[in-house]
Design a protein around this motif. Structure first.
Motif, short mmCIF file in Angstrom:
data_model
loop_
_atom_site.label_atom_id
_atom_site.label_comp_id
_atom_site.label_asym_id
_atom_site.label_seq_id
_atom_site.Cartn_x
_atom_site.Cartn_y
_atom_site.Cartn_z
N ASP A 67 -2.10 -4.27 -1.07
CA ASP A 67 -2.63 -3.16 -0.29
C ASP A 67 -2.08 -1.83 -0.78
N ALA A 68 -0.77 -1.78 -0.99
CA ALA A 68 -0.12 -0.55 -1.47
C ALA A 68 -0.57 -0.22 -2.89
N ALA A 69 -0.76 -1.24 -3.73
CA ALA A 69 -1.14 -1.02 -5.12
C ALA A 69 -2.54 -0.44 -5.27
N VAL A 70 -3.46 -0.80 -4.37
CA VAL A 70 -4.84 -0.34 -4.49
C VAL A 70 -5.15 0.84 -3.57
N ALA A 71 -4.18 1.27 -2.79
CA ALA A 71 -4.41 2.39 -1.86
C ALA A 71 -4.89 3.63 -2.61
N GLY A 72 -5.98 4.20 -2.11
CA GLY A 72 -6.52 5.41 -2.71
C GLY A 72 -7.34 5.19 -3.96
N ARG A 73 -7.52 3.96 -4.37
CA ARG A 73 -8.30 3.65 -5.57
C ARG A 73 -9.62 3.01 -5.18
N THR A 74 -10.58 3.09 -6.08
CA THR A 74 -11.86 2.43 -5.87
C THR A 74 -11.74 0.98 -6.31
N HIS A 75 -12.14 0.08 -5.44
CA HIS A 75 -12.06 -1.35 -5.77
C HIS A 75 -13.07 -2.10 -4.92
N THR A 76 -13.25 -3.36 -5.25
CA THR A 76 -14.19 -4.18 -4.48
C THR A 76 -13.63 -4.47 -3.10
N LYS A 77 -14.52 -4.86 -2.21
CA LYS A 77 -14.14 -5.17 -0.84
C LYS A 77 -14.17 -6.69 -0.63
N PRO A 78 -13.45 -7.19 0.40
CA PRO A 78 -13.54 -8.61 0.71
C PRO A 78 -14.99 -9.01 0.99
N PRO A 79 -15.42 -10.19 0.63
CA PRO A 79 -14.64 -11.31 0.13
C PRO A 79 -14.48 -11.34 -1.38
N VAL A 80 -15.07 -10.39 -2.12
CA VAL A 80 -15.01 -10.40 -3.58
C VAL A 80 -13.63 -9.98 -4.09
N SER A 81 -12.99 -9.11 -3.41
CA SER A 81 -11.71 -8.56 -3.86
C SER A 81 -10.60 -9.59 -3.85
N LEU A 82 -9.48 -9.22 -4.46
CA LEU A 82 -8.31 -10.08 -4.43
C LEU A 82 -7.81 -10.27 -3.00
N HIS A 83 -7.95 -9.24 -2.17
CA HIS A 83 -7.62 -9.39 -0.74
C HIS A 83 -8.46 -10.53 -0.13
N GLY A 84 -9.75 -10.49 -0.40
CA GLY A 84 -10.65 -11.50 0.15
C GLY A 84 -10.33 -12.89 -0.36
N GLN A 85 -9.99 -13.00 -1.64
CA GLN A 85 -9.63 -14.31 -2.18
C GLN A 85 -8.38 -14.86 -1.51
#
Length: 117
Positions: free
Chosen positions: A10-28
């Motif tokens: 969460d801290a590493a991707v804060a403020g950056r553009t990235h995929t959202k759950p369930p595709v993202s690493l968070h979702g996985q």
């Protein structure tokens, strides 16, 4: 722990553009933990018989078909290539794993899913 990893991610991707759950690493990670919870709280999670969440399907158990699947002799080049890679490398991509699992069960062979576990 999964919680530490989640918050570090969460801290590493804060403020950056990235995929959202369930595709993202968070979702996985969330799906991984969900299925861990299911496996820990469901009796006989690893098999059909005695598993209250598993639909009881009259799967076949044809040894010749199962052996052909395991040995990459199905006659379907895509499936055989994946099974060859699994035997050779000990690893396949999760989408390939889904393909061979579907082929074993409801895709073509209609064999019991426990045979592929």
């Amino acid at each position: 722990s999964p919680m530490t990893f989640y918050h570090t991610l969460d801290a590493a991707v804060a403020g950056r553009t990235h995929t959202k759950p369930p595709v993202s690493l968070h979702g996985q990670l969330l799906w991984r933990e969900f299925f861990y919870l299911c496996s820990a709280s469901t009796p006989h999670f690893d098999r059909m018989e005695g598993n209250p969440r598993c639909k009881q399907i009259p799967w076949a158990r044809d040894a010749d078909k199962i052996t052909a699947w395991q040995e990459a002799r199905t006659g379907f080049p895509y499936i055989d290539a994946i099974m060859t890679q699994l035997r050779h490398d000990g690893w396949i991509h999760h989408l390939a794993r889904h393909s061979v699992a579907c082929f074993l069960t409801r895709g073509d062979l209609w064999q019991h899913w426990e045979e592929g576990a």
